[in-house]
Design a protein around this motif. Structure first.
Motif, PDB file in Angstrom:
ATOM      1  N   LYS A  17       5.627  -8.669  -0.036  1.00  0.00           N
ATOM      2  CA  LYS A  17       5.495  -7.487   0.770  1.00  0.00           C
ATOM      3  C   LYS A  17       4.851  -6.071   0.053  1.00  0.00           C
ATOM      4  CE  LYS A  17       7.752  -4.859   4.437  1.00  0.00           C
ATOM      5  NZ  LYS A  17       8.948  -4.390   5.425  1.00  0.00           N
TER       6      LYS A  17
ATOM      7  N   TYR B 118       1.427  -6.766  -1.244  1.00  0.00           N
ATOM      8  CA  TYR B 118       0.611  -6.734   0.116  1.00  0.00           C
ATOM      9  C   TYR B 118       0.192  -5.212   0.045  1.00  0.00           C
ATOM     10  CZ  TYR B 118      -0.978  -6.394   4.807  1.00  0.00           C
ATOM     11  OH  TYR B 118      -1.765  -5.941   5.997  1.00  0.00           O
TER      12      TYR B 118
ATOM     13  N   LEU C  15      -0.624 -14.500  -1.620  1.00  0.00           N
ATOM     14  CA  LEU C  15      -0.675 -13.064  -0.907  1.00  0.00           C
ATOM     15  C   LEU C  15      -1.757 -13.520  -0.117  1.00  0.00           C
ATOM     16  CD1 LEU C  15      -0.016 -10.355  -0.882  1.00  0.00           C
ATOM     17  CD2 LEU C  15      -1.462  -9.776  -3.006  1.00  0.00           C
TER      18      LEU C  15
ATOM     19  N   PHE D 213      -0.888 -14.141   3.313  1.00  0.00           N
ATOM     20  CA  PHE D 213       0.552 -13.446   3.872  1.00  0.00           C
ATOM     21  C   PHE D 213       0.214 -12.478   5.165  1.00  0.00           C
ATOM     22  CE2 PHE D 213       3.140  -9.421   3.691  1.00  0.00           C
ATOM     23  CZ  PHE D 213       4.350  -9.981   3.846  1.00  0.00           C
TER      24      PHE D 213
ATOM     25  N   PRO E  75       2.108  -9.532   7.477  1.00  0.00           N
ATOM     26  CA  PRO E  75       3.213  -8.752   7.337  1.00  0.00           C
ATOM     27  C   PRO E  75       4.039  -8.774   8.772  1.00  0.00           C
ATOM     28  CG  PRO E  75       1.323  -7.362   7.405  1.00  0.00           C
ATOM     29  CD  PRO E  75       1.029  -8.637   7.242  1.00  0.00           C
TER      30      PRO E  75
ATOM     31  N   SER F  95      -3.622  -9.519   8.233  1.00  0.00           N
ATOM     32  CA  SER F  95      -4.040 -10.351   6.798  1.00  0.00           C
ATOM     33  C   SER F  95      -4.887  -9.409   6.107  1.00  0.00           C
ATOM     34  CB  SER F  95      -4.441 -11.423   6.852  1.00  0.00           C
ATOM     35  OG  SER F  95      -6.045 -11.458   7.153  1.00  0.00           O
ATOM     36  N   LEU F  96      -4.879  -9.596   4.703  1.00  0.00           N
ATOM     37  CA  LEU F  96      -5.714  -8.769   3.834  1.00  0.00           C
ATOM     38  C   LEU F  96      -7.123  -8.624   4.072  1.00  0.00           C
ATOM     39  CD1 LEU F  96      -4.302  -9.466   0.219  1.00  0.00           C
ATOM     40  CD2 LEU F  96      -3.962  -7.380   1.631  1.00  0.00           C
TER      41      LEU F  96
END
Length: 424
Positions: A55, A58, A83, A86, A88, A95-96
């Motif tokens: 987290k 991120y 990551l 991931f 949140p 996501s990223l």
């Protein structure tokens, strides 16, 4: 003794410094969590985090994406491979890659995909666009909705699905491109076989149209007065008369909004100016035409354009028993009353500016009668579909003048026989 004292001092100093450094790192993470502000020292310190601190990592990665710090992001992703997938535990659940699509650069998208980011990963838990991304939005949809054209093109280069629709309201990336006038993105989507006639299901309301739905990308272009987009979609093969249960084609949307240039593109491609809707309000179902809508909303130039292309001013709406002229009189709209009166007398000579070619077009019955045999022969020798008719109209306007584009569309609609057979 002196030597021993000298040796122990650096050891104590280093221990103190290490303790201070650890406390500083903890304080920095606390500031980030509480204040939502990431400093460069925090971002670089993320490289030392364990796999269980996804987290916080991120948050650092998001800051790197926003600042386009690709080297640092690459090292972080190499140290923490998990990551990349991931999500949140927040309302938007991005996501990223979703973050990069919305506010990053094409470089950040390329880096994330190279590290295994999923192009079709959905996001979100909120239930309205005002609260955040809706469940199921892909990075491509997010890029398109946020007018990040370069990011959307980058995602398509990596193989993002151009047909992936919003699972709740049916919007596709092409709907977004059509709405926002992103022509480069629309062209790429068309080349990658994005569905031209996908129908969205969202609904809205305004005083000009009443209740209406998103419908096709061409409907959306008509709503937003996107002339070049409408032209592009029709030439690519979009159906110009497609409609849902309310039977409103894109022409209804453009006429009601007074988008005269888009109205002409649709009419020049063969759209039916006398189409009837089947719009239900309460227990009443109306059967207005595009001309009725243009008259009701006081769009004089749009009324003139519709009349040029053969809109019938004498058609009666079933519930009100009113013609377009009746409606104009009730609105006390003298210019439109005059237009409709001359059209009914069949001596309509109103000049209307054409946004398609920067010319003024004029419809005169004498010209129409003179040109009809030539145009009928042209259409017989060159059977066309909706796409080909617009191309042929462009050619006629360039060679013989814009007013002959009007005549071509009228002759096309008046041809006997099964037009669907001709268009196959």
């Amino acid at each position: 003794m002196f030597d021993q004292h000298q040796d122990s001092t650096p050891i104590l100093a280093r221990a103190t410094l290490n303790s201070m450094a650890a406390a500083e790192h903890q304080a920095l993470w606390l500031i980030r969590d509480m204040g939502h502000f990431v400093t460069r020292s925090l971002a670089t310190s993320a490289l030392t985090l364990s796999q269980h601190d996804l987290k916080m990592a991120y948050s650092a990665a998001v800051a790197m994406i926003e600042r386009d710090e690709m080297e640092e992001l690459g090292r972080l992703l190499s140290d923490l491979p998990n990551l990349i997938d991931f999500l949140p535990d927040t309302e938007d659940g991005l996501s990223l890659l979703h973050i990069a699509a919305r506010q990053g650069s094409p470089n950040s998208i390329a880096l994330l995909v190279e590290h295994g980011a999923l192009l079709e990963q959905g996001c979100g838990t909120s239930q309205s666009p005002e609260e955040g991304p809706l469940p199921g939005w892909t990075p491509l949809l997010i890029a398109a909705r946020n007018r990040r054209e370069d990011n959307a093109l980058e995602l398509l280069d990596w193989g993002a699905d151009p047909a992936h629709a919003d699972p709740i309201n049916g919007d596709t990336p092409l709907h977004c491109a059509a709405s926002l006038g992103m022509e480069r993105l629309a062209r790429r989507l068309i080349l990658t076989d994005a569905p031209l006639n996908a129908q969205a299901t969202w609904s809205s309301f305004d005083d000009e149209l009443g209740h209406y739905t998103g419908n096709t990308p061409l409907h959306v272009a008509a709503l937003g007065n996107q002339l070049d987009m409408a032209w592009l979609l029709i030439k690519a093969g979009a159906e110009r008369d497609l409609a849902k249960d309310d039977l409103r084609s894109p022409l209804f949307y453009a006429a009601a909004r007074g988008h005269t240039d888009v109205v002409e593109v649709l009419l020049a491609s063969g759209a039916n100016p006398n189409a009837r809707e089947a719009s239900t309000v309460g227990k009443i179902t109306t059967d207005l035409t595009p001309l009725h809508y243009a008259v009701l909303n006081g769009h004089t130039h749009t009324v003139a354009m519709l009349l040029c292309y053969g809109a019938n001013p004498t058609l009666v709406e079933s519930n009100s028993r009113a013609t377009a002229l009746d409606m104009a009189r009730r609105n006390d709209d003298a210019p439109i009353v005059a237009l409709l009166n001359t059209a009914i007398k069949r001596d309509f000579t109103e000049e209307v500016f054409s946004g398609m070619d920067g010319q003024t077009i004029t419809w005169q019955r004498r010209h129409y009668v003179e040109m009809t045999p030539f145009l009928e022969n042209l259409l017989t020798e060159c059977p066309v579909n909706s796409r080909g008719l617009l191309v042929l109209s462009d050619w006629l306007a360039e060679v013989l003048g814009a007013e002959n584009r009007v005549h071509l569309a009228r002759v096309y609609r008046a041809l006997p026989g099964d037009r669907k057979q001709m268009e196959k």
